[in-house]
Design a protein around this motif. Structure first.
Motif, PDB file in Angstrom:
ATOM      1  N   ASP A 184       5.508 -29.030  20.419  1.00  0.00           N
ATOM      2  CA  ASP A 184       6.543 -28.700  22.034  1.00  0.00           C
ATOM      3  C   ASP A 184       5.299 -28.716  23.273  1.00  0.00           C
ATOM      4  N   GLY A 185       5.823 -30.340  23.377  1.00  0.00           N
ATOM      5  CA  GLY A 185       5.494 -30.916  24.412  1.00  0.00           C
ATOM      6  C   GLY A 185       5.169 -30.307  26.269  1.00  0.00           C
ATOM      7  N   SER A 186       5.682 -28.792  26.528  1.00  0.00           N
ATOM      8  CA  SER A 186       5.887 -28.378  27.390  1.00  0.00           C
ATOM      9  C   SER A 186       4.834 -26.927  26.897  1.00  0.00           C
ATOM     10  N   ALA A 187       4.438 -27.200  25.305  1.00  0.00           N
ATOM     11  CA  ALA A 187       2.214 -26.874  26.054  1.00  0.00           C
ATOM     12  C   ALA A 187       1.350 -26.866  26.714  1.00  0.00           C
ATOM     13  N   ASP A 188       0.647 -26.195  27.060  1.00  0.00           N
ATOM     14  CA  ASP A 188       0.055 -26.309  28.411  1.00  0.00           C
ATOM     15  C   ASP A 188      -1.580 -26.582  27.170  1.00  0.00           C
ATOM     16  N   GLY A 189      -1.495 -27.705  27.212  1.00  0.00           N
ATOM     17  CA  GLY A 189      -2.449 -29.044  26.434  1.00  0.00           C
ATOM     18  C   GLY A 189      -1.586 -29.267  24.874  1.00  0.00           C
ATOM     19  N   ARG A 190      -3.475 -29.576  23.743  1.00  0.00           N
ATOM     20  CA  ARG A 190      -2.216 -30.590  23.101  1.00  0.00           C
ATOM     21  C   ARG A 190      -3.401 -29.885  21.727  1.00  0.00           C
ATOM     22  N   VAL A 223      -1.377 -23.053   7.127  1.00  0.00           N
ATOM     23  CA  VAL A 223      -0.518 -23.194   5.986  1.00  0.00           C
ATOM     24  C   VAL A 223      -0.888 -25.101   5.496  1.00  0.00           C
ATOM     25  N   GLY A 224      -1.904 -26.142   6.949  1.00  0.00           N
ATOM     26  CA  GLY A 224      -2.427 -26.974   6.543  1.00  0.00           C
ATOM     27  C   GLY A 224      -3.251 -27.553   7.436  1.00  0.00           C
ATOM     28  N   VAL A 225      -2.513 -28.852   7.914  1.00  0.00           N
ATOM     29  CA  VAL A 225      -4.344 -28.785   8.665  1.00  0.00           C
ATOM     30  C   VAL A 225      -3.399 -30.693   9.329  1.00  0.00           C
ATOM     31  N   LEU A 226      -3.537 -30.079  10.709  1.00  0.00           N
ATOM     32  CA  LEU A 226      -3.453 -31.701  11.252  1.00  0.00           C
ATOM     33  C   LEU A 226      -4.121 -33.862  11.040  1.00  0.00           C
ATOM     34  N   GLY A 227      -3.669 -33.858  11.277  1.00  0.00           N
ATOM     35  CA  GLY A 227      -3.904 -35.478  11.316  1.00  0.00           C
ATOM     36  C   GLY A 227      -3.944 -35.886  12.446  1.00  0.00           C
ATOM     37  N   THR A 228      -3.508 -37.430  12.744  1.00  0.00           N
ATOM     38  CA  THR A 228      -2.875 -37.737  14.045  1.00  0.00           C
ATOM     39  C   THR A 228      -1.899 -36.874  14.164  1.00  0.00           C
ATOM     40  N   VAL A 229      -2.556 -37.036  16.035  1.00  0.00           N
ATOM     41  CA  VAL A 229      -1.930 -36.529  16.969  1.00  0.00           C
ATOM     42  C   VAL A 229      -0.894 -37.623  17.957  1.00  0.00           C
ATOM     43  N   ILE A 230       0.178 -38.104  18.634  1.00  0.00           N
ATOM     44  CA  ILE A 230      -0.092 -38.592  19.511  1.00  0.00           C
ATOM     45  C   ILE A 230       1.061 -38.324  20.389  1.00  0.00           C
ATOM     46  N   ASP A 231       1.828 -39.750  21.094  1.00  0.00           N
ATOM     47  CA  ASP A 231       2.639 -39.588  21.858  1.00  0.00           C
ATOM     48  C   ASP A 231       4.000 -40.391  21.797  1.00  0.00           C
ATOM     49  N   LYS A 249       0.940 -26.867   2.942  1.00  0.00           N
ATOM     50  CA  LYS A 249       1.609 -26.992   1.675  1.00  0.00           C
ATOM     51  C   LYS A 249       2.837 -27.381   1.476  1.00  0.00           C
ATOM     52  N   ARG A 250       2.646 -27.732  -0.459  1.00  0.00           N
ATOM     53  CA  ARG A 250       4.440 -27.938  -0.452  1.00  0.00           C
ATOM     54  C   ARG A 250       5.574 -26.496  -1.061  1.00  0.00           C
ATOM     55  N   ASN A 251       5.186 -25.782  -0.709  1.00  0.00           N
ATOM     56  CA  ASN A 251       6.357 -24.547  -0.890  1.00  0.00           C
ATOM     57  C   ASN A 251       6.199 -23.853   0.667  1.00  0.00           C
ATOM     58  N   ILE A 252       6.022 -24.465   1.808  1.00  0.00           N
ATOM     59  CA  ILE A 252       6.627 -24.238   3.296  1.00  0.00           C
ATOM     60  C   ILE A 252       7.778 -25.109   3.191  1.00  0.00           C
ATOM     61  N   PRO A 253       8.835 -23.953   3.725  1.00  0.00           N
ATOM     62  CA  PRO A 253      10.273 -24.460   3.803  1.00  0.00           C
ATOM     63  C   PRO A 253      10.274 -25.523   5.119  1.00  0.00           C
ATOM     64  N   ALA A 254      11.059 -26.298   5.413  1.00  0.00           N
ATOM     65  CA  ALA A 254      11.304 -27.421   6.198  1.00  0.00           C
ATOM     66  C   ALA A 254      11.105 -26.216   7.569  1.00  0.00           C
ATOM     67  N   ASP A 255      11.777 -24.850   7.604  1.00  0.00           N
ATOM     68  CA  ASP A 255      12.722 -24.463   8.771  1.00  0.00           C
ATOM     69  C   ASP A 255      11.887 -23.436   9.317  1.00  0.00           C
ATOM     70  N   THR A 256      10.421 -23.698   8.561  1.00  0.00           N
ATOM     71  CA  THR A 256       9.485 -22.603   8.914  1.00  0.00           C
ATOM     72  C   THR A 256       8.589 -23.103  10.536  1.00  0.00           C
ATOM     73  N   ALA A 257       8.522 -22.234  11.331  1.00  0.00           N
ATOM     74  CA  ALA A 257       7.814 -22.092  12.462  1.00  0.00           C
ATOM     75  C   ALA A 257       6.050 -21.844  12.097  1.00  0.00           C
ATOM     76  N   LEU A 258       6.278 -23.052  13.289  1.00  0.00           N
ATOM     77  CA  LEU A 258       4.392 -23.334  12.919  1.00  0.00           C
ATOM     78  C   LEU A 258       4.713 -22.870  14.614  1.00  0.00           C
ATOM     79  N   GLU A 259       2.984 -23.492  15.054  1.00  0.00           N
ATOM     80  CA  GLU A 259       1.986 -23.921  15.548  1.00  0.00           C
ATOM     81  C   GLU A 259       0.868 -24.509  14.674  1.00  0.00           C
ATOM     82  N   ALA A 260       0.154 -25.175  16.052  1.00  0.00           N
ATOM     83  CA  ALA A 260      -0.386 -26.183  16.107  1.00  0.00           C
ATOM     84  C   ALA A 260      -1.894 -26.546  16.700  1.00  0.00           C
ATOM     85  N   GLY A 261      -2.582 -25.512  16.968  1.00  0.00           N
ATOM     86  CA  GLY A 261      -3.653 -25.242  18.548  1.00  0.00           C
ATOM     87  C   GLY A 261      -2.399 -24.495  19.625  1.00  0.00           C
ATOM     88  N   PRO A 262      -2.263 -24.683  20.382  1.00  0.00           N
ATOM     89  CA  PRO A 262      -1.796 -24.498  21.493  1.00  0.00           C
ATOM     90  C   PRO A 262      -0.050 -24.382  21.510  1.00  0.00           C
TER      91      PRO A 262
END
Length: 372
Positions: A289-295, A309-317, A330-343
């Motif tokens: 989400d590019g509108s978030a306050d921070g990356r 459920v996972g860990v971030l690697g490269t973050v880029i624009d 994790k392999r069993n996480i469905p593609a439509d799962t709502a996720l959060e990464a930091g903010p």
């Protein structure tokens, strides 16, 4: 991961902005003033990226290929002259220690890998030679540039001095030393120039004079992430196995692990996962989400409902997709799962999820024995 090489002379050219000091790309330009425009140039026209911080190894000797074949994951014993492949060094448990690209040309194997991984890889190779006729040594006098974009075809004769562009994973020698190698990523039109380091600035000047646009590592990384190609140490951790990060396959599949070759360190894990199991995680592309306050930052947890459920690697624009990232999920996480990464809220690109539903030879054999 941090750079262990001196700053590139290309950083002295106008507009060059170096990577951050803590970045693995601090020794080369991160951009030249227009990072998103540079990405567009690399996709639609032609751009050159300074990747001279790559660690280069050369290896001579009659048994250079057959010996390297026995201690690494790729099938390279019969690699032809002017051919290349991606390869892995695994530990005893099948976890990835090193990823490298190799080219055999005119009696020498050329290997390039990450700057911080190179010394360790070279030390491993030298310790494993024993009685084989193979002589791996550091080649600091050579450097890597990457040419990206459909306009590379227009450079072949006059600027590069070659008759025609090579096929994917093929290489041709360059006048004055070094070679041009075609790669299958980060874009369809991707080429590496491995040139004498004392000619690096001359090559840069020659390419720029021919109309090639300057692009920084921001461009290379954004296109790599969009192509879902991992970078060791950024998109992998100390538990990563090849099946998790799309490195399975021979050169024809653009992989780094051939499934039909003899014994090598870590092969048992590769064979067990391929024949009987499935990887616990897989590498996916995340849209942030590019509108978030921070990356978020590499290494941050990816969560679903507050649960990691996972860990971030490269973050880029990215010039088209906006903020994106690679993540081991994790392999069993469905593609439509709502996720959060930091903010940021995050979503999985469904096209990036690898298929794990192929029949497994080991399971089929067990089922047959059990009468299923």
């Amino acid at each position: 991961m941090s750079s262990v090489v001196a700053p590139s002379p290309i950083l002295q050219f106008p507009g060059a902005v170096a990577g951050l000091p803590e970045s693995p790309d601090s020794a080369v330009a991160w951009h030249y003033g227009d990072p998103l425009g540079e990405q567009r140039a690399a996709v639609e026209r032609v751009a050159v990226v300074d990747r001279s911080h790559r660690f280069v190894i050369s290896m001579t000797g009659k048994e250079r290929l057959t010996w390297l074949h026995t201690i690494s994951s790729q099938h390279i014993a019969q690699l032809g002259d002017g051919q290349s492949a991606e390869n892995l060094d695994l530990d005893l448990n099948g976890r990835v220690l090193n990823h490298f690209v190799l080219t055999d040309l005119d009696g020498t194997v050329w290997i390039d890998t990450e700057a911080d991984r190179g010394p360790g890889l070279l030390d491993f190779l030298q310790k494993m030679v024993f009685w084989a006729d193979a002589k791996p040594v550091a080649a600091p006098d050579y450097a890597v540039l990457s040419l990206l974009g459909p306009g590379v075809a227009d450079l072949a004769t006059e600027t590069l001095g070659i008759a025609a562009l090579p096929d994917i994973y093929a290489a041709v020698p360059l006048p004055g030393g070094g070679f041009l190698r075609r790669m299958p990523w980060p874009t369809h039109d991707s080429f590496d120039l491995i040139v004498p380091r004392d000619q690096l600035a001359d090559w840069w000047t020659r390419l720029r004079a021919a109309g090639v646009e300057a692009a920084g590592m921001w461009t290379f990384e954004a296109l790599r992430v969009a192509a879902v190609r991992p970078r060791i140490g950024l998109d992998t951790d100390d538990r990563t196995i090849p099946h998790e990060v799309n490195w399975i396959g021979g050169p024809a599949e653009f992989g780094a692990v051939h499934l039909e070759k003899g014994c090598y360190r870590g092969q048992e894990t590769v064979a067990r996962v391929h024949n009987l199991g499935k990887p616990p995680r897989h590498l996916v592309l995340l849209h942030l989400d590019g509108s978030a306050d921070g990356r978020p930052a590499p290494g941050d947890a990816v969560t679903a409902g507050g649960r990691a459920v996972g860990v971030l690697g490269t973050v880029i624009d990215h010039y088209e997709f906006g903020p994106i990232a690679l993540a081991l999920i994790k392999r069993n996480i469905p593609a439509d799962t709502a996720l959060e990464a930091g903010p940021c809220a995050a979503s999985i690109d469904p096209d990036s999820i690898p298929a794990h539903d192929e029949p497994q030879a080991g399971r089929l054999a067990i089922d047959k024995l059990r009468g299923r």
